[in-house]
Structure formats: structure tokens, C-alpha cells
Design a protein around this motif. Structure first.
Motif, PDB file in Angstrom:
ATOM      1  N   UNK A  68     -41.995  45.148 -15.782  1.00 10.37           N
ATOM      2  CA  UNK A  68     -43.048  45.722 -14.931  1.00 10.37           C
ATOM      3  C   UNK A  68     -42.746  47.161 -14.536  1.00 10.37           C
ATOM      4  N   UNK A  69     -41.463  47.455 -14.403  1.00 12.62           N
ATOM      5  CA  UNK A  69     -41.098  48.843 -14.080  1.00 12.62           C
ATOM      6  C   UNK A  69     -41.498  49.773 -15.225  1.00 12.62           C
TER       7      UNK A  69
ATOM      8  N   UNK B  30     -49.525  51.690  -6.440  1.00 11.93           N
ATOM      9  CA  UNK B  30     -48.970  51.033  -5.254  1.00 11.93           C
ATOM     10  C   UNK B  30     -47.665  50.343  -5.625  1.00 11.93           C
ATOM     11  N   UNK B  31     -47.019  50.881  -6.630  1.00  6.79           N
ATOM     12  CA  UNK B  31     -45.731  50.358  -7.043  1.00  6.79           C
ATOM     13  C   UNK B  31     -45.869  49.283  -8.108  1.00  6.79           C
ATOM     14  N   UNK B  32     -44.769  48.575  -8.318  1.00  2.00           N
ATOM     15  CA  UNK B  32     -44.754  47.487  -9.305  1.00  2.00           C
ATOM     16  C   UNK B  32     -45.544  46.313  -8.746  1.00  2.00           C
ATOM     17  N   UNK B  33     -46.402  45.762  -9.564  1.00  2.00           N
ATOM     18  CA  UNK B  33     -47.247  44.658  -9.094  1.00  2.00           C
ATOM     19  C   UNK B  33     -46.984  43.417  -9.946  1.00  2.00           C
ATOM     20  N   UNK B  34     -46.637  42.312  -9.290  1.00  2.00           N
ATOM     21  CA  UNK B  34     -46.351  41.052  -9.987  1.00  2.00           C
ATOM     22  C   UNK B  34     -47.259  39.975  -9.399  1.00  2.00           C
ATOM     23  N   UNK B  35     -48.110  39.407 -10.239  1.00  2.00           N
ATOM     24  CA  UNK B  35     -49.031  38.366  -9.788  1.00  2.00           C
ATOM     25  C   UNK B  35     -48.605  37.039 -10.422  1.00  2.00           C
TER      26      UNK B  35
ATOM     27  N   UNK C 247     -50.465  46.723  -1.677  1.00  2.00           N
ATOM     28  CA  UNK C 247     -49.130  46.960  -1.145  1.00  2.00           C
ATOM     29  C   UNK C 247     -49.221  47.845   0.108  1.00  2.00           C
TER      30      UNK C 247
END
Lengths: 184, 481
Positions: free
Chosen positions: B325-326, B308-313, B213
């Protein structure tokens, strides 16, 4: 001798009593502002090209991401303005349309950002302001409890990019002014 | 006058602590309280009794980086600009604010009837001492934020503070061994009213360009604040059902009279007169500790997180669309950062002070001078006190970030027994223009003294970075016990 003692005593007393101070204005404290600008990454989304080839063109992929940072009490009560920075990168072979919606607790859309990306390599950077003199009210931010990302494949469903590891990447960060003391 | 008082009070509060530097009093043997800085000091009277609550009142305040005037001068400038200029940019994490008050409740002393070379003293005093180093990085983070400080490692160790209020019961003895040497010691029993310390903090907070990010936030922390006695004070202040002042006084009385945390300490000292006119002396003051075991409340903040914050793959994330995810991010932070509190006992060392002084005297000895007061010549008196004394003094105190030294030169002039004046010039981290003046006055059996430091600062008290004033009233007798 007694006169000498009296003189010295008076001299010291006068010295202390005569201490002075230039005029101070302690009322200035009310004008002191504690309004730090804090920044951090928000959400990172990555979607590989193979995902778009599985379905037919023009299918919309939608995903809601719970994001309670903005309506956390600590943040919500203090934020006065801010900005969100997007950095989008498309290395797939397809043109893509992306919409990011800011949702409130009831799922209602408060604000939307639309992007269109050409076949890769393509990228777009954007910064959107909230609060302050921006037309976007800061309440949009403080009422947001989730983000919805919707991606539409505007191209075919069979091509493959020649670029390494082709995918759509969404990077975001936020920079917000929080007021702890003073007025803006 | 009100403005002066307000400024003085604000200076003391704003300047917190400077550390107990009492160079005017050290070696000023006409003043009984000099025994508290060197228990080997040789006094020439039979007994003395301090006037309760008035025998020694010391107020000191200092700041090594900024003055009240720098921030609150009525100059039309924006206070936010002044704070940025003088504090955020102008001060370093080595700068400190400090304050000390010392009020004698009881103090007395007498010469042993069976051995005139032995002098005993005893008493009880209250001391408030606190120091806080400038939390520069934390102040920048709090006031300006991290947005314009990419890659800067905000140092959590900038939080470095300690403070306490305690009562000190003490009994000491000084012994003149021969015409050259005298030694002394003082035993102390500390009764702590409250204490706090947070002096061993480590860690950083850094915002870097991210790998995935845009930004990467890294927090490493190993921080602790220990306290005792403060929770009871907070509880009283929060309780509207009773008079705060009465409840606080009752609490202070209880904890200050051996009902709180206890500790022990020692003062040691000597004087050496190689010749009748030359004197070398040194002392250690407050070699001791307090064991805090009542009403302790400690807070810890430890751990390391990188985010690096919320990560969505995708498409993996689509397999479980209900994944929060939060909350995953919150859980990760909470799993890796431990914010806790406990009530463990702890030991706090007293701030050790070290004094040493070398002086030379000349002029007609006091015994030969005319004197308009009534006193009795005693053979057990200390070294002859000449009319003039000049000398130097080195002083240091152990502070959380190491030694805090000071050097002073002084000149003392005695006008018979009735009056003695002492002037000093002191160099320390707070000021290079510290001129001090002390006066000891004896009228019959009454002894009054006033010692004021940094006299140039009195021209504009608000602009002074160091202020110190000591006054006291004693009754002295040169007669029989």
C-alpha cells in the motif's frame, strides 16, 4: 574656485567614507534554526463488522502494512522528534482488542501500542511522543519500515450492531520536527 | 573599516536587487553617462571617452521589507525570533529584494563633423540585475512547517524571481531638431552570460481535516524555473581539477562577447524645451529581449495530488496480503505530479524602464558665467544651462509583479563648468526618506562624478533598505573632434 571644488570633492568623499554602520554580528547565522514541524495522515484502516462474524471469537486478524516513509533518507536523517496520533472508533457490537506494532526491516517488533475498545459506539484518541524528552527514542521511528495491525474480537461472532455501517476504524497521523539547520 | 566593508557587501548580497533607479543621473547632462538613460540628452562637448572600467560603476541594493540590521544587529536577541518577527510576520509576498550592478567597460561619444546637431555614442557595459520577491508562504512552510497551519493554502506562486548578467553592446545617436526638440535612440545587442527566471508559478499546498483519515494533504502545482548559462557555472564550480576563477572568467568572457545567448533592444527618448527655461523629457530604456538558446536548463513541477495517507479497507485487503500500500501511494503521487527538466529555448524580456522629467531653470546662463576652465563656445550646444534647475522625475520599471514606480524631486546648482551639484528626494516602495546628492567635477578635460542615494541610510548602512552609489571618470573635449 579651486578651493570650492576641493571642498565639495572632499565633502562628498567624507560623506561616503564617513558612512558607518552599527555593529552587526553575522555569527548569529550559526544560531539560526530551520526545524519545521510537518504533519500528515499516516494510515487509515477500516474493518467491517461482518468480518468479525465470519470467524470465531478470539481469532486474531493480523495485517502487515509496508510503510517506508519513516526510513526514507530525507526523513530519517533529519527527524529529531515527533508524535503519532491515533483515533480509533468502534461501532461494532463487539469489544475489540487492537495492537499496533512498529516493525523494522527484519520484522522485529520495535514498539507496540495496545488498545481495548468496548462494544460500539466507543472511541479512543491517543497521542504518543517520540524523541525529545519522551522515553520513546526517535530511533523507533527511523527504524520502522512496516506497521502491523492485530485485531482480536473479544465478543461473540453473531451479533450485529444496530448502528449504521458498523465497523472498526483506525485513523492515524504523524507530526514530526525535521532539522535542516541548527541544533536542537 | 573592515566592518563597514563587510556590512556593505552583506547589504548588497542580502538586499539582492533594487531596480536600476538612477534618478540623480537622469538629465544630468554634464555627465556623459546620462545618455544611457535618455539617448536624446544634449551634451555640450565635442567628444568624450570613458576611462575603461571606471567610466561608470553603479552598485545598488534594496529590500522593501527588512534590513541587515533588523536581523544581524548585535542586540542580544535571538536571531530566530528576529527572523520570525521581521521576515515571516513582518514581510508580505509583495516585498522584494533586489540588486543591480552596472560597470562600463568601454564608452565614448563624438559629435558628427558634418552635422554638429548630431551626436553619436557607443560602448559596452556589463550589467547584473536580479530581483526576488519574498517567498513568504514557502518560507513559513520551510521554517515552521505546516503543523500549525491547518487549512492554510501555502501559495506556490510566492516563488517569483528573475536575474541575469549580460554584456550590452550599444550605439546611439541624439539629434537636436530645433531649439525646442531633440530626439535620440540607441540600439543594443545583448550578450547574456547567465539568466534565470521563475515568474509564472501557480499552485497551493493545503492541509485540511480529512474525510476518512485525520488529515488531507492537497498539492496543486504549476511551476517552472528557466535558466541558461548556470549549468556551465555549476559544472566549473564542481570541477576541482581546474582553477575556478580562471575557468569562470574564461566562460564569462566567451558568453559575454557574443558567445552565449543573444538579444536586441532599443532605447528611445526626447527632450522638449517649450521655453528656454522649461524642459520636458522622457525615455524608454531597454525595450528588448534576449533569446536563450545555449546551455538552457529548465525545471518543471506540475500536477495535483490529494492524499490522506495509506488506506487499507478490510476484508478486501486480506485478499491480497502482499499488496504494497505504501508503494501504491508513492505510485499515485508520482503518476499525478510531474517533476521534469528540459532544455527548451526561451525568451526573456529585458526589464523596461520609463523615465519622464519636467524641470525649470533660472539664474544666469552658464555661458555668461565666469569660468576657470578652458573650453570653446559652440553654437550647436543644447539649451542654455542656467545656474539653477528644479524639477521632478517619474520613473517606473516593469518587474515580474507589475510596475515599480518612483517619484523624485530634484534641485541642481551649477558653479560654472567646473562643478555641478544635484540633490534629490525620492519616494518609492523602499523608502520615503531617500535624499540623494550628486556631484560632477570637471578639471580640465577630466570629468569625475559621484552620485549617492539615500544618504540618511549611510548613518547606519546596515539599517538601510536601499543603497545606491554611482561613480565614474571620463575624458571630455570641447574642442574639435
Amino acid at each position: 574656485m579651486k578651493k570650492g571644488i576641493a571642498f565639495c570633492f572632499c565633502a562628498v568623499m567624507l560623506l561616503i567614507h564617513g558612512a558607518c554602520s552599527e555593529k552587526q554580528d553575522f555569527g548569529q547565522w550559526d544560531d539560526f534554526e530551520v526545524v519545521p514541524t510537518l504533519e500528515a495522515s499516516l494510515v487509515y484502516v477500516e474493518a467491517i463488522e461482518a468480518m468479525f462474524n465470519v470467524a470465531q471469537p478470539n481469532v486474531v486478524y493480523t495485517m502487515d502494512i509496508n510503510f517506508d516513509a519513516f526510513n526514507a533518507e530525507f526523513f530519517e536523517e533529519r527527524v529529531v522528534s515527533g508524535e503519532i496520533t491515533y483515533q480509533l472508533e468502534n461501532t461494532t457490537s463487539k469489544p475489540l482488542a487492537l495492537e499496533i506494532d512498529f516493525l523494522d526491516d527484519n520484522g522485529a517488533v520495535l514498539f507496540s501500542e495496545d488498545f481495548t475498545l468496548s462494544p460500539g459506539p466507543d472511541s479512543e484518541d491517543r497521542t504518543t511522543l517520540f524523541g525529545g524528552e519522551s522515553p520513546n527514542n526517535i530511533a523507533i521511528i527511523t527504524s520502522t519500515s512496516a506497521l502491523r495491525a492485530s485485531v482480536t474480537n473479544l465478543g461473540d461472532a453473531s451479533s450485529t450492531s444496530s448502528l449504521p455501517d458498523p465497523k472498526l476504524v483506525i485513523r492515524t497521523s504523524g507530526q514530526f520536527m525535521l532539522q535542516f539547520k541548527g541544533s536542537q | 573599516m573592515l566592518r563597514f566593508v563587510l556590512t556593505g557587501l552583506f547589504t548588497m548580497v542580502f538586499c539582492w536587487v533594487q531596480g536600476q533607479q538612477r534618478q540623480l543621473l537622469y538629465g544630468f547632462s554634464e555627465i556623459p553617462q546620462s545618455l544611457l538613460l535618455n539617448p536624446a540628452e544634449q551634451l555640450d562637448y565635442s567628444w568624450y571617452a570613458g576611462v575603461p572600467m571606471l567610466s561608470s560603476v553603479v552598485v545598488q541594493g534594496a529590500s522593501s521589507g527588512v534590513s541587515v540590521h533588523d536581523i544581524f544587529a548585535d542586540d542580544g536577541a535571538d536571531i530566530n525570533d528576529k527572523i520570525r518577527e521581521h521576515m515571516l510576520q513582518g514581510m508580505s509576498a509583495k516585498d522584494d529584494f533586489s540588486a543591480t550592478t552596472h560597470i562600463e567597460i568601454l564608452h565614448g561619444g563624438f559629435r558628427a563633423s558634418h552635422d554638429p546637431s548630431l551626436f553619436f555614442s557607443f560602448g559596452l557595459y556589463n550589467e547584473l540585475d536580479a530581483i526576488s520577491y519574498w517567498m513568504k508562504d514557502l518560507a513559513i512552510l520551510g521554517i515552521e512547517g505546516n503543523a500549525n497551519y491547518l487549512r492554510k493554502a501555502f501559495n506556490m506562486g510566492d516563488l517569483n524571481t528573475r536575474g541575469e548578467m549580460l554584456n550590452v553592446f550599444h550605439i546611439g545617436a541624439s539629434k537636436k531638431l530645433n531649439s525646442k526638440w531633440s530626439v535620440g535612440g540607441r540600439a543594443k545587442l545583448y550578450s547574456s552570460i547567465f539568466n534565470f527566471k521563475s515568474t509564472q508559478n501557480e499552485g497551493t499546498f493545503t492541509t485540511d481535516p480529512g474525510e476518512d483519515n485525520l488529515l488531507r494533504s492537497t498539492l496543486e502545482a504549476d511551476m517552472e524555473l528557466q535558466s541558461s548559462g548556470l549549468k556551465e557555472i555549476y559544472d566549473i564550480l564542481d570541477d576541482d581539477s581546474q582553477s575556478n576563477s580562471k575557468a569562470l572568467a574564461k566562460l564569462g568572457l566567451k558568453r559575454g562577447l557574443l558567445g552565449g545567448d543573444l538579444g536586441v533592444g532599443l532605447d528611445l527618448g526626447f527632450t522638449y524645451n517649450p521655453t528656454a527655461q522649461t524642459r520636458w523629457s522622457a525615455s524608454l530604456v531597454d525595450l528588448g529581449f534576449v533569446y536563450h538558446f545555449t546551455n538552457t536548463q529548465n525545471y518543471t513541477f506540475t500536477g495535483e495530488v490529494v492524499t490522506e495517507g495509506v488506506e487499507v479497507i478490510l476484508p478486501g485487503a486480506l485478499l491480497d496480503p502482499d499488496d504494497d500500500y505504501w508503494q501504491d501511494l508513492i505510485d499515485y503521487v508520482e503518476d499525478n505530479i510531474d517533476y521534469g527538466d528540459n532544455s527548451q529555448n526561451y525568451i526573456a524580456m529585458r526589464p523596461l524602464k520609463v523615465y519622464t522629467s519636467l524641470s525649470h531653470s533660472w539664474g544666469e546662463p552658464k555661458e555668461k558665467q565666469d569660468c576657470d576652465c578652458d573650453y570653446r563656445t559652440m553654437a550647436h550646444r543644447g539649451a542654455p544651462q542656467y545656474a539653477n534647475t528644479v524639477g521632478g522625475l517619474a520613473y517606473t520599471i516593469i518587474r515580474p509583479r507589475g510596475l515599480q514606480p518612483a517619484l523624485a524631486g530634484f534641485y541642481q546648482r551649477r558653479f560654472g563648468r567646473a562643478l555641478s551639484l544635484k540633490a534629490s528626494y525620492t519616494v518609492d516602495r523602499y523608502t520615503w526618506s531617500n535624499l540623494g546628492l550628486g556631484m560632477n567635477l570637471r578639471v580640465g578635460p577630466v570629468n569625475f562624478y559621484v552620485l549617492a542615494d539615500n544618504l540618511l541610510g549611510y548613518q547606519n548602512l546596515a539599517a538601510s533598505q536601499y543603497t545606491s552609489l554611482q561613480i565614474g571618470l571620463n575624458v571630455i573635449s570641447w574642442g574639435n573632434n
